[in-house]
Design a protein around this motif. Structure first.
Motif, short mmCIF file in Angstrom:
data_model
loop_
_atom_site.label_atom_id
_atom_site.label_comp_id
_atom_site.label_asym_id
_atom_site.label_seq_id
_atom_site.Cartn_x
_atom_site.Cartn_y
_atom_site.Cartn_z
N UNK A 172 8.41 4.97 -4.67
CA UNK A 172 9.69 5.60 -4.95
C UNK A 172 9.67 7.13 -5.01
N UNK A 173 8.55 7.74 -5.36
CA UNK A 173 8.55 9.20 -5.53
C UNK A 173 7.65 9.89 -4.50
N UNK A 174 7.99 11.13 -4.19
CA UNK A 174 7.18 11.92 -3.26
C UNK A 174 5.77 12.15 -3.82
N UNK A 175 5.68 12.35 -5.13
CA UNK A 175 4.38 12.61 -5.75
C UNK A 175 3.46 11.40 -5.62
N UNK A 176 4.01 10.22 -5.87
CA UNK A 176 3.23 8.99 -5.73
C UNK A 176 2.81 8.81 -4.27
N UNK A 177 3.74 9.04 -3.35
CA UNK A 177 3.46 8.88 -1.93
C UNK A 177 2.35 9.84 -1.48
N UNK A 178 2.42 11.08 -1.93
CA UNK A 178 1.38 12.06 -1.57
C UNK A 178 0.02 11.65 -2.10
N UNK A 179 -0.04 11.13 -3.33
CA UNK A 179 -1.30 10.67 -3.91
C UNK A 179 -1.87 9.50 -3.10
N UNK A 180 -1.01 8.60 -2.66
CA UNK A 180 -1.44 7.45 -1.86
C UNK A 180 -1.98 7.91 -0.51
N UNK A 181 -1.26 8.82 0.15
CA UNK A 181 -1.71 9.33 1.44
C UNK A 181 -3.05 10.05 1.29
N UNK A 182 -3.19 10.88 0.26
CA UNK A 182 -4.44 11.60 0.03
C UNK A 182 -5.60 10.63 -0.14
N UNK A 183 -5.40 9.57 -0.94
CA UNK A 183 -6.48 8.60 -1.17
C UNK A 183 -6.80 7.84 0.11
N UNK A 184 -5.78 7.46 0.88
CA UNK A 184 -6.00 6.75 2.13
C UNK A 184 -6.81 7.62 3.10
N UNK A 185 -6.48 8.90 3.19
CA UNK A 185 -7.24 9.82 4.04
C UNK A 185 -8.69 9.92 3.58
N UNK A 186 -8.91 9.96 2.27
CA UNK A 186 -10.28 9.99 1.73
C UNK A 186 -11.05 8.74 2.13
N UNK A 187 -10.41 7.60 2.04
CA UNK A 187 -11.05 6.33 2.40
C UNK A 187 -11.43 6.34 3.88
N UNK A 188 -10.52 6.79 4.73
CA UNK A 188 -10.83 6.86 6.16
C UNK A 188 -11.99 7.80 6.43
N UNK A 189 -12.01 8.95 5.75
CA UNK A 189 -13.13 9.89 5.90
C UNK A 189 -14.45 9.26 5.45
N UNK A 190 -14.42 8.53 4.33
CA UNK A 190 -15.63 7.87 3.82
C UNK A 190 -16.14 6.82 4.80
N UNK A 191 -15.22 6.04 5.37
CA UNK A 191 -15.61 5.01 6.33
C UNK A 191 -16.18 5.64 7.59
N UNK A 192 -15.58 6.73 8.05
CA UNK A 192 -16.08 7.42 9.24
C UNK A 192 -17.48 7.98 8.97
N UNK A 193 -17.69 8.54 7.79
CA UNK A 193 -19.00 9.08 7.42
C UNK A 193 -20.04 7.97 7.39
N UNK A 194 -19.67 6.82 6.80
CA UNK A 194 -20.59 5.68 6.72
C UNK A 194 -20.98 5.16 8.10
N UNK A 195 -20.04 5.19 9.04
CA UNK A 195 -20.33 4.74 10.40
C UNK A 195 -21.28 5.69 11.12
N UNK A 196 -21.26 6.96 10.75
CA UNK A 196 -22.13 7.95 11.36
C UNK A 196 -23.57 7.81 10.88
N UNK A 197 -23.74 7.32 9.64
CA UNK A 197 -25.07 7.30 9.03
C UNK A 197 -25.81 6.08 9.26
#
Length: 102
Positions: free
Chosen positions: A77-102
């Motif tokens: 419902x809120x922009x703040x919540x949405x931004x927090x969700x997007x930020x965490x999702x981006x972090x997860x994708x970065x972590x998965x990409x890093x794990x695939x590299x190693x």
């Protein structure tokens, strides 16, 4: 904030192995989505999905399970919540990409 949750009924799961769902939209039509990830932000579960019929859009919803384990989703419902969700999702994708590299 909306109290109406969208049930994701067992009959709407296309293939549990592939994690696809069918969701009723506000206009009464249905759209099929592939579940990309279920993750937590601040004690709340969220789900990232993309349409099966193509496109590169990713949609985010709150994810709930009732006492019997039946899943449902609700809009963010809120922009703040949405931004927090997007930020965490981006972090997860970065972590998965890093794990695939190693």
């Amino acid at each position: 904030m909306s109290e109406e949750r969208i049930p994701v009924v067992d009959d709407d799961v296309i293939d549990p192995e592939e994690m696809f769902i069918r969701v009723e939209l506000e206009d009464g039509s249905f759209e099929e989505f592939q579940i990309m990830k279920i993750f937590e932000v601040g004690g709340q579960d969220y789900i990232a999905v993309c349409p099966v019929d193509g496109g590169e859009d990713v949609y985010f919803y709150r994810h709930f399970e009732d006492e019997e384990g039946n899943p449902s989703i609700d809009n963010i419902e809120t922009d703040e919540e949405f931004e927090a969700v997007i930020d965490r999702f981006d972090e997860i994708l970065d972590e998965e990409e890093f794990d695939e590299m190693g």
